[in-house]
Design a protein around this motif. Structure first.
Motif, mmCIF file in Angstrom:
data_model
loop_
_atom_site.group_PDB
_atom_site.id
_atom_site.type_symbol
_atom_site.label_atom_id
_atom_site.label_comp_id
_atom_site.label_asym_id
_atom_site.label_seq_id
_atom_site.Cartn_x
_atom_site.Cartn_y
_atom_site.Cartn_z
ATOM 1 N N TRP A 167 26.628 21.390 -55.890
ATOM 2 C CA TRP A 167 27.370 21.633 -54.661
ATOM 3 C C TRP A 167 27.383 23.129 -54.382
ATOM 4 O O TRP A 167 27.389 23.948 -55.304
ATOM 5 C CB TRP A 167 28.806 21.097 -54.783
ATOM 6 C CG TRP A 167 28.852 19.604 -54.659
ATOM 7 C CD1 TRP A 167 28.399 18.688 -55.579
ATOM 8 C CD2 TRP A 167 29.342 18.847 -53.553
ATOM 9 N NE1 TRP A 167 28.589 17.421 -55.111
ATOM 10 C CE2 TRP A 167 29.166 17.480 -53.869
ATOM 11 C CE3 TRP A 167 29.926 19.190 -52.329
ATOM 12 C CZ2 TRP A 167 29.545 16.459 -53.005
ATOM 13 C CZ3 TRP A 167 30.320 18.172 -51.473
ATOM 14 C CH2 TRP A 167 30.129 16.827 -51.811
ATOM 15 N N LEU A 178 29.661 22.171 -49.857
ATOM 16 C CA LEU A 178 28.602 21.379 -49.249
ATOM 17 C C LEU A 178 27.666 20.784 -50.301
ATOM 18 O O LEU A 178 27.286 21.472 -51.255
ATOM 19 C CB LEU A 178 27.789 22.244 -48.284
ATOM 20 C CG LEU A 178 28.595 22.925 -47.174
ATOM 21 C CD1 LEU A 178 27.755 23.990 -46.487
ATOM 22 C CD2 LEU A 178 29.058 21.881 -46.170
ATOM 23 N N MET A 180 24.256 19.704 -52.057
ATOM 24 C CA MET A 180 22.899 20.240 -52.059
ATOM 25 C C MET A 180 21.940 19.074 -52.247
ATOM 26 O O MET A 180 22.154 18.219 -53.119
ATOM 27 C CB MET A 180 22.756 21.294 -53.165
ATOM 28 C CG MET A 180 23.671 22.493 -52.949
ATOM 29 S SD MET A 180 23.811 23.608 -54.376
ATOM 30 C CE MET A 180 22.145 24.224 -54.506
ATOM 31 N N ARG A 181 20.881 19.040 -51.447
ATOM 32 C CA ARG A 181 19.977 17.898 -51.472
ATOM 33 C C ARG A 181 18.518 18.347 -51.455
ATOM 34 O O ARG A 181 18.185 19.422 -50.934
ATOM 35 C CB ARG A 181 20.263 16.959 -50.291
ATOM 36 C CG ARG A 181 21.698 16.414 -50.284
ATOM 37 C CD ARG A 181 21.926 15.388 -49.197
ATOM 38 N NE ARG A 181 21.179 14.168 -49.376
ATOM 39 C CZ ARG A 181 21.524 13.179 -50.204
ATOM 40 N NH1 ARG A 181 22.620 13.292 -50.941
ATOM 41 N NH2 ARG A 181 20.800 12.102 -50.292
ATOM 42 N N GLY A 184 16.003 14.196 -49.538
ATOM 43 C CA GLY A 184 16.903 13.112 -49.194
ATOM 44 C C GLY A 184 17.798 12.614 -50.312
ATOM 45 O O GLY A 184 18.514 11.631 -50.140
ATOM 46 N N SER A 186 20.439 13.814 -53.898
ATOM 47 C CA SER A 186 21.266 14.886 -54.432
ATOM 48 C C SER A 186 20.434 15.814 -55.305
ATOM 49 O O SER A 186 19.632 15.352 -56.129
ATOM 50 C CB SER A 186 22.421 14.305 -55.258
ATOM 51 O OG SER A 186 23.278 13.529 -54.457
ATOM 52 N N MET A 200 18.532 24.272 -50.466
ATOM 53 C CA MET A 200 19.006 22.910 -50.732
ATOM 54 C C MET A 200 20.350 22.604 -50.100
ATOM 55 O O MET A 200 20.895 21.528 -50.300
ATOM 56 C CB MET A 200 19.111 22.710 -52.257
ATOM 57 C CG MET A 200 17.766 22.767 -52.967
ATOM 58 S SD MET A 200 17.922 22.537 -54.780
ATOM 59 C CE MET A 200 18.039 24.245 -55.312
ATOM 60 N N VAL A 201 20.899 23.539 -49.345
ATOM 61 C CA VAL A 201 22.229 23.360 -48.750
ATOM 62 C C VAL A 201 22.132 22.535 -47.469
ATOM 63 O O VAL A 201 21.263 22.772 -46.644
ATOM 64 C CB VAL A 201 22.890 24.722 -48.448
ATOM 65 C CG1 VAL A 201 24.278 24.500 -47.864
ATOM 66 C CG2 VAL A 201 22.966 25.569 -49.689
ATOM 67 N N GLN A 202 23.024 21.566 -47.355
ATOM 68 C CA GLN A 202 23.093 20.743 -46.144
ATOM 69 C C GLN A 202 24.136 21.316 -45.196
ATOM 70 O O GLN A 202 25.302 20.943 -45.218
ATOM 71 C CB GLN A 202 23.453 19.311 -46.526
ATOM 72 C CG GLN A 202 22.441 18.648 -47.453
ATOM 73 C CD GLN A 202 21.092 18.459 -46.798
ATOM 74 O OE1 GLN A 202 20.935 17.633 -45.889
ATOM 75 N NE2 GLN A 202 20.097 19.202 -47.255
ATOM 76 N N TRP A 203 23.725 22.280 -44.363
ATOM 77 C CA TRP A 203 24.649 22.934 -43.440
ATOM 78 C C TRP A 203 25.051 21.953 -42.327
ATOM 79 O O TRP A 203 24.283 21.135 -41.900
ATOM 80 C CB TRP A 203 24.029 24.174 -42.833
ATOM 81 C CG TRP A 203 23.778 25.244 -43.852
ATOM 82 C CD1 TRP A 203 22.581 25.551 -44.437
ATOM 83 C CD2 TRP A 203 24.732 26.156 -44.413
ATOM 84 N NE1 TRP A 203 22.723 26.573 -45.338
ATOM 85 C CE2 TRP A 203 24.035 26.973 -45.344
ATOM 86 C CE3 TRP A 203 26.101 26.336 -44.240
ATOM 87 C CZ2 TRP A 203 24.665 27.970 -46.090
ATOM 88 C CZ3 TRP A 203 26.720 27.317 -44.971
ATOM 89 C CH2 TRP A 203 26.018 28.126 -45.883
#
Length: 203
Positions: A167, A178, A180-181, A184, A186, A200-203
């Motif tokens: 995260w 947030l 991190m992925r 598609g 984790s 890798m951050v899902q903003w």
């Protein structure tokens, strides 16, 4: 019963082991070198001491590659096992399951809505300490991995249903943690070793 938020906040902050700032003996003898792997017995001892189970990929890294490297050096110091230079992980909260942000979103909003006027110094101080308690608990069950600058950081979850996930702490700008992925799914410790947190951050 009224909660003494100042006492609770101070209690939680005591879970940060500042004693691990000092480098371990191995580090002093081999400055700048990557520490060797740990033995199975050492890894098990660390898990018992910390009250957690390391995610599989991190555990394999400790056993087969290094007790440090890109991650902070895990070693046994005067206060038990911990990570060199880490003053962010709350060791007392490590066994507590990492909370998904949805679980405290309502409380977070409600807390913000009832901020007292600063003129009421006593009420405002209690409210501020309550905010501090919530912020400290947001990273329960997670280990600090990396300082990403500008107040951002990367965390590895070691307890609870999100065990093994990464995260991103973006509270410095958007007050959010947030997920991190990668592709598609984790992000994992291995993804972090091979890549960059910001990617890798899902903003």
């Amino acid at each position: 019963m009224t909660t003494d938020w100042n006492a609770e906040y101070r209690r939680l902050l005591s879970g940060r082991r500042h004693g691990h700032i000092d480098p371990p003996p191995w580090w002093r003898e081999h400055p700048g070198s990557v520490p060797p792997p740990l033995s199975e017995a050492e890894v098990r001892e660390a898990e018992v001491d910390l009250g957690i189970t390391f995610p599989v990929e991190y555990r394999e890294h400790l056993l087969r590659h290094s007790a440090g490297g890109k991650a902070k050096h895990l070693f046994k110091g005067p206060r038990g096992w911990g990570w060199h230079g880490d003053t962010d992980t709350n060791y007392d909260l490590l066994p507590v399951p990492f909370p998904h942000p949805d679980s405290y979103a309502g409380y977070d909003d409600e807390l913000g809505d009832r901020e007292p006027p600063r003129e009421d110094a006593e009420a405002w101080a209690a409210w501020d300490d309550e905010c501090g308690v919530l912020q400290e608990r947001k990273t329960a069950g997670a280990v600090f991995l990396e300082d990403n600058g500008c107040g951002f950081s990367t965390w590895l979850v070691v307890t609870g249903p999100h065990h093994g996930e990464l995260w991103f702490d973006a509270r410095a700008t958007c007050d959010l943690l947030l997920p991190m992925r990668v592709h598609g799914r984790s992000a994992t410790f291995s993804d972090w070793l091979d890549g960059h947190s910001m990617d890798m951050v899902q903003w």
